[in-house]
Scaffold this motif. Structure first.
Motif, short mmCIF file in Angstrom:
data_model
loop_
_atom_site.label_atom_id
_atom_site.label_comp_id
_atom_site.label_asym_id
_atom_site.label_seq_id
_atom_site.Cartn_x
_atom_site.Cartn_y
_atom_site.Cartn_z
N ILE A 71 41.62 53.97 31.59
CA ILE A 71 41.81 53.21 32.07
C ILE A 71 41.04 52.45 33.21
O ILE A 71 40.19 53.70 33.42
CB ILE A 71 43.09 52.29 32.89
CG1 ILE A 71 44.60 52.51 32.30
CG2 ILE A 71 43.40 50.92 33.71
CD1 ILE A 71 44.57 51.35 30.91
N PRO A 72 39.49 51.57 32.97
CA PRO A 72 38.28 51.99 34.02
C PRO A 72 38.88 51.66 35.17
O PRO A 72 40.24 51.09 35.96
CB PRO A 72 37.71 49.89 33.36
CG PRO A 72 39.16 49.76 32.55
CD PRO A 72 39.93 50.50 32.32
N GLU A 73 38.26 52.34 36.29
CA GLU A 73 38.10 52.28 37.32
C GLU A 73 38.96 51.48 38.09
O GLU A 73 39.66 51.24 39.17
CB GLU A 73 37.17 52.80 38.00
CG GLU A 73 37.31 53.66 39.69
CD GLU A 73 36.50 54.12 40.21
OE1 GLU A 73 36.05 53.93 41.19
OE2 GLU A 73 36.00 55.37 39.38
N ILE B 56 48.75 43.72 31.01
CA ILE B 56 48.10 44.99 30.38
C ILE B 56 47.43 44.11 29.63
O ILE B 56 45.91 43.91 29.53
CB ILE B 56 48.65 45.75 29.85
CG1 ILE B 56 49.92 46.51 31.42
CG2 ILE B 56 47.46 47.33 30.42
CD1 ILE B 56 50.22 47.86 31.22
N ASN B 57 47.56 44.12 28.63
CA ASN B 57 46.27 43.87 27.48
C ASN B 57 45.31 42.06 27.72
O ASN B 57 43.83 42.32 28.02
CB ASN B 57 46.96 42.61 26.23
CG ASN B 57 45.50 42.78 25.25
OD1 ASN B 57 45.33 43.83 24.28
ND2 ASN B 57 45.37 41.58 25.26
N GLY C 217 47.35 52.70 36.64
CA GLY C 217 47.82 54.49 36.23
C GLY C 217 46.26 54.28 35.35
O GLY C 217 45.08 53.51 35.42
N THR C 218 45.31 55.71 35.74
CA THR C 218 44.35 56.20 34.83
C THR C 218 44.58 56.48 33.47
O THR C 218 43.53 55.95 32.57
CB THR C 218 44.14 57.79 35.37
OG1 THR C 218 45.16 58.59 34.72
CG2 THR C 218 43.61 57.75 36.24
#
Length: 373
Positions: free
Chosen positions: A303-305, A324-325, A312-313
């Motif tokens: 995941i981008p910052e 999320i998409n 989450g990461t």
């Protein structure tokens, strides 16, 4: 560029050609021209091979296709010249286009990019301008088009070009009307109309107003354009005996669903020009882009910052929900809107010209020309 400066560049290109014995070119006419050139230079070329241009598999998979009915109802004609230097090509079809738009007020013409166009030549309200669009964003735009156009002046340079404009359109089920060049003629079908005269361009446009003809053209275009898809990744996986189902390697990217997720993810990280970052070892993001890409191939979504506080990461691909998409897609869209190529500096361009050829610089300057008058 003056004739003298042009000749200097030609001579430098000829010197460069003599340094090579093997060549790859993308079209047969280009091979013919190169053979003539090296023969004229008394240079011996061991091999001149034609390797046709193709489109990556992701071009087909990363976009949601638009129904034939929807495209026919909207009737948006798009011209995607790629650079701003095609005004003279577009001018060749301005008259039949204007006539067609007057006859059909339900049709819209959209020109992509910074090309100069006389908008007054077209009916008010039927002509739309759209600025720069990154290559990886083009499939979404083309997929919603009724037709695409690819006019070219008939000269040696253009006859050596590849048929890319048809493949880009046809793969998404969108018919294309194009000038006849050798490479594009390889794919002749009902979804590829080759036109030279105003009458032929107008007739091709009118033909596509018949819904049955349009449906046939869409199907034909897609079927023929599939032959121009680069399947290197797919073939490599097949040679390894890997199937898409159950494989833990990159095969997951072959399905349409995950190809779109992959595109959103990479764009959310690196912007719409992410494929270049994967291939260019001099790019500052080269290692990072390949790390994120390889992790995706192992079913891991990094995941981008800006989104890590929500997601989450990292996630497993199977855990990526519609929400999320959408977050990744929205992030990708935001970055894409900010990703514009830098416009060339006029001062920088003129300074280079002055250093390269002072005489030509002053000969072409507006001040000198005003004195001549």
């Amino acid at each position: 560029m003056s004739a003298n400066q042009c000749l200097k560049q030609v001579h430098s290109y000829q010197k460069a050609l003599k340094l090579f014995a093997n060549f790859w070119v993308s079209t047969q006419p280009l091979k013919n021209q190169l053979e003539n050139t090296v023969n004229a230079l008394n240079h011996s070329a061991e091999n001149i091979d034609v390797i046709f241009n193709m489109l990556p598999l992701r071009w087909v998979n990363q976009v949601e296709k638009t129904s034939v009915q929807s495209k026919f109802a909207e009737k948006i004609i798009r011209y995607l010249p790629g650079t701003s230097h095609h005004s003279h090509d577009f001018q060749r079809i301005a008259s039949p286009l204007s006539t067609f738009l007057i006859r059909h007020p339900d049709v819209t013409l959209e020109v992509i990019g910074d090309m100069s166009v006389d908008e007054s030549a077209f009916p008010q309200g039927q002509f739309v301008r759209r600025g720069y669009v990154a290559f990886e964003e083009l499939p979404d735009l083309i997929a919603t088009s009724w037709l695409t156009l690819a006019p070219l002046e008939d000269n040696v340079f253009n006859q050596c070009k590849s048929g890319l404009k048809f493949w880009e359109s046809g793969l998404l089920g969108v018919p294309a009307i194009c000038s006849p060049i050798d490479d594009i003629s390889r794919f002749k079908n009902k979804g590829l109309m080759l036109c030279s005269t105003d009458q032929e361009w107008l007739a091709a446009l009118e033909q596509m107003t018949d819904e049955a003809s349009y449906q046939t053209a869409c199907a034909d275009a897609e079927d023929r354009a599939l032959k121009a898809v680069h399947r290197k990744e797919e073939q490599r996986l097949q040679s390894l005996g890997l199937s898409e189902a159950g494989s833990e390697i990159v095969t997951i990217k072959l399905s349409e669903k995950y190809a779109r997720l992959h595109h959103y993810l990479m764009s959310a990280w690196f912007g719409p020009r992410w494929p270049g970052k994967l291939l260019n070892p001099t790019d500052t993001d080269f290692k990072h882009a390949n790390f994120v890409d390889e992790a995706f191939g192992q079913s891991q979504v990094l995941i981008p910052e800006p989104l890590t506080n929500k997601l989450g990461t990292s996630l497993k691909i199977c855990d990526v929900s519609i929400e999320i998409n959408t977050l990744l897609k929205n992030r990708a869209t935001t970055i894409s809107l900010l990703d514009k190529p830098a416009k060339p500096s006029t001062i920088s361009r003129k300074a280079k010209k002055l250093l390269r050829s002072p005489r030509e610089f002053f000969r072409d300057s507006k001040v000198v020309k005003s004195f001549r008058r």
